[in-house]
Enzyme design. Structure first.
Site, PDB file in Angstrom:
ATOM      1  N   HIS A  76     -10.619  -3.090  -0.978  1.00 34.98           N
ATOM      2  CA  HIS A  76     -11.516  -2.502   0.018  1.00 34.98           C
ATOM      3  C   HIS A  76     -12.529  -1.607  -0.685  1.00 34.98           C
ATOM      4  O   HIS A  76     -12.166  -0.826  -1.581  1.00 34.98           O
ATOM      5  CB  HIS A  76     -10.727  -1.673   1.028  1.00 34.98           C
TER       6      HIS A  76
ATOM      7  N   TYR B  97      -0.449  -9.888   0.651  1.00 32.13           N
ATOM      8  CA  TYR B  97       0.597  -9.308   1.503  1.00 32.13           C
ATOM      9  C   TYR B  97       0.568  -9.942   2.892  1.00 32.13           C
ATOM     10  O   TYR B  97      -0.479 -10.382   3.360  1.00 32.13           O
ATOM     11  CB  TYR B  97       0.467  -7.780   1.580  1.00 32.13           C
TER      12      TYR B  97
ATOM     13  N   ARG C 195      -2.784 -11.900   3.735  1.00 33.63           N
ATOM     14  CA  ARG C 195      -4.117 -11.515   3.263  1.00 33.63           C
ATOM     15  C   ARG C 195      -4.318 -12.002   1.830  1.00 33.63           C
ATOM     16  O   ARG C 195      -3.438 -11.860   0.996  1.00 33.63           O
ATOM     17  CB  ARG C 195      -4.299  -9.993   3.262  1.00 33.63           C
TER      18      ARG C 195
ATOM     19  N   HIS D 140      -7.368  -8.701  -2.402  1.00 35.32           N
ATOM     20  CA  HIS D 140      -8.657  -8.077  -2.069  1.00 35.32           C
ATOM     21  C   HIS D 140      -8.634  -6.595  -2.394  1.00 35.32           C
ATOM     22  O   HIS D 140      -7.580  -5.971  -2.464  1.00 35.32           O
ATOM     23  CB  HIS D 140      -8.990  -8.269  -0.582  1.00 35.32           C
TER      24      HIS D 140
ATOM     25  N   TYR E  22       0.839  -1.198   0.000  1.00 33.59           N
ATOM     26  CA  TYR E  22       0.000   0.000   0.000  1.00 33.59           C
ATOM     27  C   TYR E  22       0.877   1.251   0.000  1.00 33.59           C
ATOM     28  O   TYR E  22       1.987   1.246   0.554  1.00 33.59           O
ATOM     29  CB  TYR E  22      -0.861   0.063   1.263  1.00 33.59           C
TER      30      TYR E  22
HETATM   31 FE   LIG Z   1      -6.124  -4.580   2.742  1.00 33.19          FE
END
Ligand SMILES: [Fe+2]
Length: 235
Positions: free
Chosen positions: A160, A145, A155, A158, A106
Site C-alpha cells: 500500500h 493473504y 490478495r 502488494h 499484518y
Molecule cells: Fe493489503
C-alpha cells in the site's frame, strides 16, 4: 495550485467508488454525486511535511523495527519517481507504505490470519522524494493473504502506498503489485481498476536497481495527472 488537487477524474483509468465484486465498496460507495469543496486558504497554505518528519531508518523496513535479528523473507528494493503529467519531478512528497510480512500477516489487531508475525518486521515506512522526485524503500516482499470478500479469496502480493502533496488535503492512496502474480486475475480490487490503468499498478523488475548479494529491485513510478496517471483509490 498543487498538482494533487487539480487531478481530474478519468473514468477510463481510475477505479469507480462502487465495484460490486469488491464487497466493502457496496456499503461505503457514496450513493449520490460528490460535492466538490473549494479548498480554503489554510488548506492550501498549511504546514507541509519536511525532513524533520522522517527518521534516518524510516525508508528501510528491513531495519526500522528490528528486535532480535533480521526480518524473514525476500529482501527487495522499491524505487521510483513521482512526476506530473509533463514529466516534471515532484520533490518533497511524503510517501508512506504499509504491507504484510513475508508470511502474509499484518501487524494489526484486526488481522487474525493464521500466519506468523515477524518480531523484526513492522511493515510500515516512509520517505520524502528528493529534488528529482525519486524515492527508495528497502523492504521484504509481502506474502499473499486470504480475505473474506468471497470463498477462497486471496490478495495478490502488494504494498500500500500513500502520497501526500503540499498539504494534508492532497493525499492519494494506491497499491503496488508485482509482475507475474497469478492472483491478479482473481483480485476484485485490482480488477476494479479499468483495464487501461491496471498495468500502471504493476511494478517492473529492474536489474539496474537490484543490489548484488542483497536485494532484488522493483521500479514503481507515480504520475499524478493526465493520460498516464497512476490509478488511485477513490474512497
Ligand atoms: Fe493489503
Amino acid at each position: 495550485m498543487p498538482a494533487f488537487i487539480t487531478q481530474p477524474f478519468d473514468p477510463d483509468l481510475q477505479p469507480p467508488s462502487l465495484v460490486p465484486d469488491y464487497k466493502s465498496t457496496v456499503l461505503r460507495a457514496p450513493p449520490r454525486p460528490l460535492v466538490v469543496a473549494k479548498a480554503s486558504l489554510s488548506e492550501l497554505s498549511g504546514p507541509v511535511f519536511g525532513e524533520r518528519h522522517v527518521g534516518p531508518l524510516d525508508h528501510d523496513l528491513t531495519r526500522n523495527s528490528v528486535c532480535n535479528g533480521e526480518p524473514l523473507g525476500e529482501r527487495i528494493v522499491v524505487h521510483g519517481k513521482v512526476t506530473d503529467d509533463h514529466g516534471h519531478p515532484i520533490p518533497q512528497t511524503l510517501i508512506e507504505i504499509w504491507q504484510a510480512n513475508a508470511a502474509g500477516r499484518y501487524v494489526h489487531k484486526i488481522d487474525q490470519h493464521n500466519a506468523p508475525l515477524d518480531p523484526n518486521f513492522l511493515g510500515a515506512g516512509r520517505v520524502l522524494t528528493d529534488a528529482e522526485g525519486n524515492y527508495k524503500f528497502y523492504t521484504i516482499k509481502p506474502g499473499a493473504y486470504p480475505w473474506g470478500n468471497h470463498p477462497n479469496a486471496w490478495r495478490p502480493n502488494h504494498i500500500h502506498f500513500s502520497l501526500f502533496g503540499p498539504n494534508i488535503t492532497t493525499r492519494l492512496v494506491t497499491q503496488m503489485y508485482f509482475p507475474g502474480d497469478p492472483l491478479l486475475q482473481y483480485d476484485p480490487i485490482f480488477l476494479g481498476v479499468p483495464p487501461n490503468g491496471r498495468e500502471r499498478l504493476i511494478s517492473q523488475f529492474d536489474l539496474s536497481i537490484t543490489e548484488p548479494n542483497f536485494a532484488l529491485g522493483y521500479r514503481f513510478d507515480f504520475v499524478l495527472r493526465g493520460h498516464y496517471a497512476t490509478p488511485f483509490e477513490t474512497i
